[in-house]
Design an enzyme around this catalytic site. Structure first.
Site, PDB file in Angstrom:
ATOM      1  N   ASP A  71     -36.437  -8.707  -4.837  1.00  0.00           N
ATOM      2  CA  ASP A  71     -37.046  -9.398  -5.978  1.00  0.00           C
ATOM      3  C   ASP A  71     -36.338 -10.710  -6.317  1.00  0.00           C
ATOM      4  O   ASP A  71     -35.221 -10.966  -5.859  1.00  0.00           O
ATOM      5  CB  ASP A  71     -37.073  -8.487  -7.213  1.00  0.00           C
ATOM      6  CG  ASP A  71     -35.683  -8.059  -7.675  1.00  0.00           C
ATOM      7  OD1 ASP A  71     -34.860  -7.685  -6.823  1.00  0.00           O
ATOM      8  OD2 ASP A  71     -35.417  -8.120  -8.900  1.00  0.00           O
ATOM      9  N   GLU A 125     -33.702  -5.820  -8.845  1.00  0.00           N
ATOM     10  CA  GLU A 125     -32.273  -6.073  -9.083  1.00  0.00           C
ATOM     11  C   GLU A 125     -32.063  -7.053 -10.220  1.00  0.00           C
ATOM     12  O   GLU A 125     -31.029  -7.025 -10.890  1.00  0.00           O
ATOM     13  CB  GLU A 125     -31.612  -6.621  -7.804  1.00  0.00           C
ATOM     14  CG  GLU A 125     -30.094  -6.673  -7.859  1.00  0.00           C
ATOM     15  CD  GLU A 125     -29.526  -7.931  -8.471  1.00  0.00           C
ATOM     16  OE1 GLU A 125     -28.338  -7.938  -8.815  1.00  0.00           O
ATOM     17  OE2 GLU A 125     -30.277  -8.929  -8.612  1.00  0.00           O
TER      18      GLU A 125
HETATM   19 ZN   LIG Z   1     -29.179 -11.446  -6.235  1.00  0.00          ZN
END
Ligand SMILES: [Zn+2]
Length: 351
Positions: A71, A125
């Site tokens: 992401d 994340e």
């Molecule tokens: Zn990163």
């Protein structure tokens, strides 16, 4: 869109970048990654939500993990990707699709790696820790994260950054007595009392400590302050939010005890905590990796998912293309030379 893992690294990075994957929207990229890896006979591929895990199962005595998040932070008119000379620009090129592209290319090439390898590509994340795909894997399938050593391909400028600092957040509140500000002597001003706490923070001398040969600098800082309900009321509460970044020689309990000592006599309300991670550079698999990469490792500032591996007993380092200082910037980019440097290092280490 299909990914060609045998493409030149800059082309592969641009293809990965152009499948937009802002946190929460990783499905299309996870599908493309899964499809490309499933086509490789030397890998066993599993999927958990939008995380894809591909493993060799050669029965080697050692297993290493190479991981990266799929992401990105939200777009800033920086897609599709573009190339200027030897730099690839676009959302995610620095954090951390350069690392993802390198890992994908290496996963395809390393059909007989020296150690068994677990390649992990995961979601979420860049958002709240509860959504983190690596954390979800650790809960659902801890077996998939098992290994002797892990490399997280976050941007480090193609240098090894060991371990990471831990972080604590807490609130400390002063209390007074509310009154009309025209008759302030009837009250007690909680914001004025906060001055003592701010002075404590301003005078605090953070440690610099060496852990396994790497130097970590701590910090204890106010990051927020609230108090007061109206322009004519003596405030009866003032709350300071404090962030403590601590070196990996402290665990969370030690770090909390230290903060409690600094603010002795005050109640601290803990709001957020993540442990530090030791660099693990004393492990044999790590030593081999250091040799393959070369250069001097340095400490990691900031908190990264290496701490999740560390919590599972897997020492981990950060090592990936691009300057971490460009992460999340509108003009983030990844140098082509870093892609090659990281790719070559993985092949030297595992080939
Ligand atoms: Zn990163």
């Amino acid at each position: 869109m299909a990914l060609d893992l045998s493409a030149a690294l800059p082309d592969l990075l641009m293809a990965v970048t152009d499948i937009e994957s802002v946190s929460g929207n990783e499905r299309a990229l996870a599908d493309a990654v899964e499809e490309a890896l499933v086509a490789l006979p030397h890998l066993t591929v599993e999927r958990d939500g939008d995380a894809v895990v591909a493993r060799t199962t050669l029965g080697r005595g050692t297993r290493v993990v190479v991981a990266g998040h799929l992401d990105t932070v939200p777009l800033a008119a920086n897609l599709p990707s573009w190339r200027e000379g030897d730099l690839i620009y676009g959302r995610g090129t620095c954090d951390m699709k350069g690392g993802v592209a390198v890992a994908l290319a290496a996963a395809a090439q390393l059909s007989e790696p020296r150690h068994d390898v677990t390649w992990i590509f995961y979601d979420n994340e860049e958002v709240e820790a509860v959504k983190n795909g690596l954390g979800r894997l650790a809960r659902n399938r801890p077996d998939l994260l098992a290994g002797d050593f892990a490399v997280l391909m976050e941007p480090t400028g193609a240098r090894i950054e060991g371990g990471c600092q831990g972080t604590l957040r807490f609130e400390v509140t002063t209390s007074g007595t509310a009154a009309h500000s025209a008759r302030s002597w009837l009250g007690h001003n909680a914001i004025h009392d906060a001055g003592v706490l701010l002075r404590t923070l301003a005078d605090y001398e953070p440690r610099t400590v060496e852990v396994e040969g790497l130097e970590y600098r701590e910090g204890l800082n106010a990051v927020g302050i609230t108090g007061g309900i109206a322009g004519n009321v003596i405030p009866d509460r003032c709350t300071i939010t404090v962030n403590f970044r601590f070196a990996p020689d402290r665990d969370i309990a030690d770090a909390k005890a230290h903060c409690a000592q600094v603010f002795a006599g005050h109640d601290l309300v803990w709001t957020d905590e993540s442990p530090a991670a030791r660099p693990g550079l004393d492990r044999p698999a790590a030593a081999e990796f250091l040799t393959a990469v070369g250069g001097e490792p340095r400490a990691k500032y900031g908190w990264t998912d290496v701490a999740r591996f560390s919590a599972l007993g897997v020492p981990a380092v950060n090592f990936g293309p691009a300057d971490p200082g460009k992460a999340h910037t509108d003009d983030e980019f990844c140098p082509v030379a870093d892609l090659h440097a990281c790719h070559d290092a993985l092949l030297r280490w595992l080939g």
